[in-house]
Design a protein around this motif. Sequence first.
Motif: not given
Length: 345
Positions: A145-147, A171-175
């Motif tokens: 999450v995500p892949k 993707l930006k705010i989490i990963t």
Amino acid sequence: MKFNKNWLFVLLTMALSFALAACGSSDKDVKESSTESKGSDSTIENLTIGLKSDVGPLNIYTGNLDWLTDMVYDKLFSPSPYVDEPTPWLAESATQIDEDTWEVVVRDGIKWHDGEDFTAEDVKFTYEYYRDGPANRHTHHVSDVPKIDEINIQEDGKTLTFECGYACPSLKIITFADLPILPKHIWENVENPRKYADLAIGTGPYKLTEYVADRHYVLEANVDYFMGEPTVKKLTLPIIPDATAMFNALKSGQIDVSSRTVPAELISTFSSDDNFKLASATNLSIVQFGLNYEIAPFSNEVFRQAMSLSIDRQAIVDTVLLGQSRAGEKGYPHPDSPWTNPELS
């Protein structure tokens, strides 16, 4: 059965985050910390922080204390996941090209603590290492999450393209704001990351210069830090597992900061001491009691429902935590988390 903790923190404990995150000599708030030795008006020579446990030489595969890890390792964005607009950190920018593609530009001129250059190769290596290698607490933000299916470095050598297996708007705010970047020149030669015992090497505001198991850590300021030299020159972190010993050390001045949350039964002690001030904060954490659904009578759904309805959660909060929390009436996750905020669309 769950209930959320809403503790009161000793102001010095809160000052930890300000003192460590504040880089550059223009920050004046750090001067208010009560340390034994101070340098100029804008710097502190040493801050002593009591740790409640040993987390090893900051190998993120074997032990992780996020705020301590963040002193050594940087991420593409900061300060943490889930904020509305994270700050560019190792990355200059991140742009979503389409629903499953992002483009990231990394900064120039950054050095690892051992003097090697930080490059886009380090970012590509780290994300693929997390995705394809042994799992750690960051892996799921790359492989699930995500892949992220593919990462490519463009011809300019500083721009990376991330291709996700499905739409990845967060993707930006989490990963990007969660995964600490590892130095490729060190970790590409590590066959078993869980057995890696050398001192951590990062690009962060502090260098881990000494670690003695079950005794202490010493971190020294990275004077060449790309976001500005830290205002605290040295962090000394004795390991104090016993809670009573920790707070006795805090009251006696042996330590400046306790990393252990002040328990409800000690709040009145600190509030009546003129040397301390208490500040209220909401901690997005929970205390959860789990039931074994495979053992009778808990295997019976009707029984579980009846038991749940019979429990006075607020009474537990009032008795065990002296009212310093919020009853978990709505279950998991925390009602103030971004995933349960009623204003989210």
